[in-house]
Design a protein around this motif. Structure first.
Motif, PDB file in Angstrom:
ATOM      1  N   UNK A 198       0.885  -1.164   0.000  1.00 52.43           N
ATOM      2  CA  UNK A 198       0.000   0.000   0.000  1.00 52.43           C
ATOM      3  C   UNK A 198       0.925   1.217   0.000  1.00 52.43           C
ATOM      4  N   UNK A 199       1.087   1.821  -1.164  1.00 52.94           N
ATOM      5  CA  UNK A 199       2.043   2.913  -1.326  1.00 52.94           C
ATOM      6  C   UNK A 199       1.692   4.116  -0.450  1.00 52.94           C
ATOM      7  N   UNK A 200       0.423   4.454  -0.387  1.00 52.78           N
ATOM      8  CA  UNK A 200       0.009   5.615   0.406  1.00 52.78           C
ATOM      9  C   UNK A 200       0.278   5.407   1.894  1.00 52.78           C
ATOM     10  N   UNK A 201      -0.005   4.213   2.388  1.00 54.83           N
ATOM     11  CA  UNK A 201       0.192   3.928   3.811  1.00 54.83           C
ATOM     12  C   UNK A 201       1.627   3.484   4.114  1.00 54.83           C
ATOM     13  N   UNK A 202       2.402   3.191   3.054  1.00 57.48           N
ATOM     14  CA  UNK A 202       3.787   2.706   3.175  1.00 57.48           C
ATOM     15  C   UNK A 202       3.847   1.369   3.902  1.00 57.48           C
ATOM     16  N   UNK A 203       2.870   0.491   3.634  1.00 55.32           N
ATOM     17  CA  UNK A 203       2.806  -0.802   4.300  1.00 55.32           C
ATOM     18  C   UNK A 203       2.937  -1.947   3.301  1.00 55.32           C
ATOM     19  N   UNK A 204       3.293  -3.095   3.828  1.00 58.14           N
ATOM     20  CA  UNK A 204       3.329  -4.329   3.062  1.00 58.14           C
ATOM     21  C   UNK A 204       3.132  -5.476   4.052  1.00 58.14           C
ATOM     22  N   UNK A 205       2.511  -6.537   3.571  1.00 57.01           N
ATOM     23  CA  UNK A 205       2.336  -7.725   4.397  1.00 57.01           C
ATOM     24  C   UNK A 205       3.535  -8.640   4.200  1.00 57.01           C
ATOM     25  N   UNK A 206       3.889  -9.359   5.240  1.00 57.07           N
ATOM     26  CA  UNK A 206       4.983 -10.307   5.140  1.00 57.07           C
ATOM     27  C   UNK A 206       4.628 -11.605   5.830  1.00 57.07           C
ATOM     28  N   UNK A 207       5.245 -12.685   5.384  1.00 56.75           N
ATOM     29  CA  UNK A 207       5.157 -13.982   6.053  1.00 56.75           C
ATOM     30  C   UNK A 207       6.452 -14.141   6.824  1.00 56.75           C
ATOM     31  N   UNK A 208       6.360 -14.221   8.158  1.00 59.20           N
ATOM     32  CA  UNK A 208       7.568 -14.330   8.963  1.00 59.20           C
ATOM     33  C   UNK A 208       7.841 -15.754   9.427  1.00 59.20           C
ATOM     34  N   UNK A 209       6.884 -16.663   9.254  1.00 61.25           N
ATOM     35  CA  UNK A 209       7.169 -18.077   9.506  1.00 61.25           C
ATOM     36  C   UNK A 209       6.061 -18.945   8.944  1.00 61.25           C
ATOM     37  N   UNK A 210       6.471 -20.086   8.442  1.00 57.07           N
ATOM     38  CA  UNK A 210       5.520 -21.122   8.035  1.00 57.07           C
ATOM     39  C   UNK A 210       5.684 -22.346   8.935  1.00 57.07           C
ATOM     40  N   UNK A 211       6.613 -22.264   9.876  1.00 53.53           N
ATOM     41  CA  UNK A 211       6.897 -23.400  10.740  1.00 53.53           C
ATOM     42  C   UNK A 211       7.746 -24.460  10.064  1.00 53.53           C
ATOM     43  N   UNK A 212       8.246 -24.174   8.872  1.00 50.86           N
ATOM     44  CA  UNK A 212       9.035 -25.160   8.124  1.00 50.86           C
ATOM     45  C   UNK A 212      10.245 -25.612   8.943  1.00 50.86           C
ATOM     46  N   UNK A 213      10.625 -26.846   8.753  1.00 50.16           N
ATOM     47  CA  UNK A 213      11.780 -27.413   9.445  1.00 50.16           C
ATOM     48  C   UNK A 213      13.060 -26.801   8.899  1.00 50.16           C
ATOM     49  N   UNK A 214      13.942 -26.409   9.821  1.00 46.54           N
ATOM     50  CA  UNK A 214      15.224 -25.794   9.466  1.00 46.54           C
ATOM     51  C   UNK A 214      16.331 -26.567  10.168  1.00 46.54           C
ATOM     52  N   UNK A 215      17.414 -26.840   9.460  1.00 42.95           N
ATOM     53  CA  UNK A 215      18.563 -27.532  10.049  1.00 42.95           C
ATOM     54  C   UNK A 215      19.360 -26.542  10.889  1.00 42.95           C
ATOM     55  N   UNK A 216      19.639 -26.916  12.122  1.00 46.27           N
ATOM     56  CA  UNK A 216      20.419 -26.104  13.065  1.00 46.27           C
ATOM     57  C   UNK A 216      21.596 -26.924  13.573  1.00 46.27           C
ATOM     58  N   UNK A 217      22.462 -26.253  14.323  1.00 47.49           N
ATOM     59  CA  UNK A 217      23.566 -26.938  15.015  1.00 47.49           C
ATOM     60  C   UNK A 217      23.496 -26.597  16.490  1.00 47.49           C
ATOM     61  N   UNK A 218      23.675 -27.609  17.311  1.00 42.99           N
ATOM     62  CA  UNK A 218      23.681 -27.435  18.762  1.00 42.99           C
ATOM     63  C   UNK A 218      24.845 -26.515  19.133  1.00 42.99           C
ATOM     64  N   UNK A 219      24.574 -25.471  19.907  1.00 49.90           N
ATOM     65  CA  UNK A 219      25.591 -24.473  20.259  1.00 49.90           C
ATOM     66  C   UNK A 219      26.710 -25.062  21.121  1.00 49.90           C
ATOM     67  N   UNK A 220      26.381 -26.118  21.862  1.00 48.87           N
ATOM     68  CA  UNK A 220      27.391 -26.686  22.763  1.00 48.87           C
ATOM     69  C   UNK A 220      28.179 -27.834  22.137  1.00 48.87           C
ATOM     70  N   UNK A 221      27.507 -28.676  21.348  1.00 51.33           N
ATOM     71  CA  UNK A 221      28.174 -29.859  20.801  1.00 51.33           C
ATOM     72  C   UNK A 221      28.494 -29.744  19.319  1.00 51.33           C
TER      73      UNK A 221
END
Length: 142
Positions: A27-50
C-alpha cells in the motif's frame, strides 16, 4: 508415577529464519506491506554446545507463539541492527497467525534514507528478508 526427565535451561542467542514480503500487498500511500515471517518449516540447526545437527520445527499453533512484542510495535530493522536508531526502517503494525503461517503488516518510515528500500519492496526487488526470534521452550523428539 512415571519419572519426568529433568528440564535443562539454555540461553540461546537470537535465532534467524527467512521471511518474505507478500507480492501485491504493498500500500504505497500507507507505506505498508504484508509479510510472512514463519511457516513453521523445518530448518537444520547446530547445537551451540556440541555442534551436532538437529532439525528445528516451530509450532505455528496460536497458543505456542507469543505475539506481544510484534503487536507492541516491534521495529522493522535493517539487517537485525538494533544498535543504531537509523537502522530502524519501520514498525510492525499488526501480527497474527492464520492457516499455519505467521504474518504481519509492516509500515516503512517516510524518512528520505528509507525511501529507496521501500521502493525496492514496491518493485519486487527486495522480496526475501529474515526474522529474528527467541525460543522460550523446546520439546525434544529423538
Amino acid at each position: 508415577m512415571p519419572q519426568q526427565p529433568p528440564h535443562k535451561q539454555v540461553d540461546l542467542p537470537m535465532q534467524l529464519r527467512s521471511a518474505n514480503f507478500v507480492p501485491g500487498t504493498v500500500d504505497t500511500a500507507a507505506r505498508t506491506v504484508e509479510m510472512v515471517w514463519s511457516t513453521g518449516a523445518t530448518v537444520r540447526r547446530r547445537d551451540w554446545m556440541t555442534g551436532d545437527p538437529y532439525d528445528e520445527a516451530l509450532s505455528m499453533d496460536p497458543g505456542s507463539v507469543d505475539l506481544h512484542r510484534l503487536n507492541g510495535g516491534a521495529p522493522l530493522l535493517n539487517s537485525h541492527n538494533a544498535s543504531a536508531l537509523d537502522s530502524i526502517l519501520g514498525v510492525v503494525e499488526r501480527a497474527w497467525i492464520a492457516n499455519g503461517e505467521g504474518r504481519a503488516v509492516v509500515r516503512f518510515s517516510s524518512r528520505d534514507e528509507v525511501a529507496p528500500i521501500f521502493k525496492d519492496v514496491q518493485d519486487g526487488i527486495l522480496r526475501n528478508v529474515s526474522v529474528g526470534y527467541s525460543v522460550r521452550r523446546y520439546e525434544v523428539t529423538e
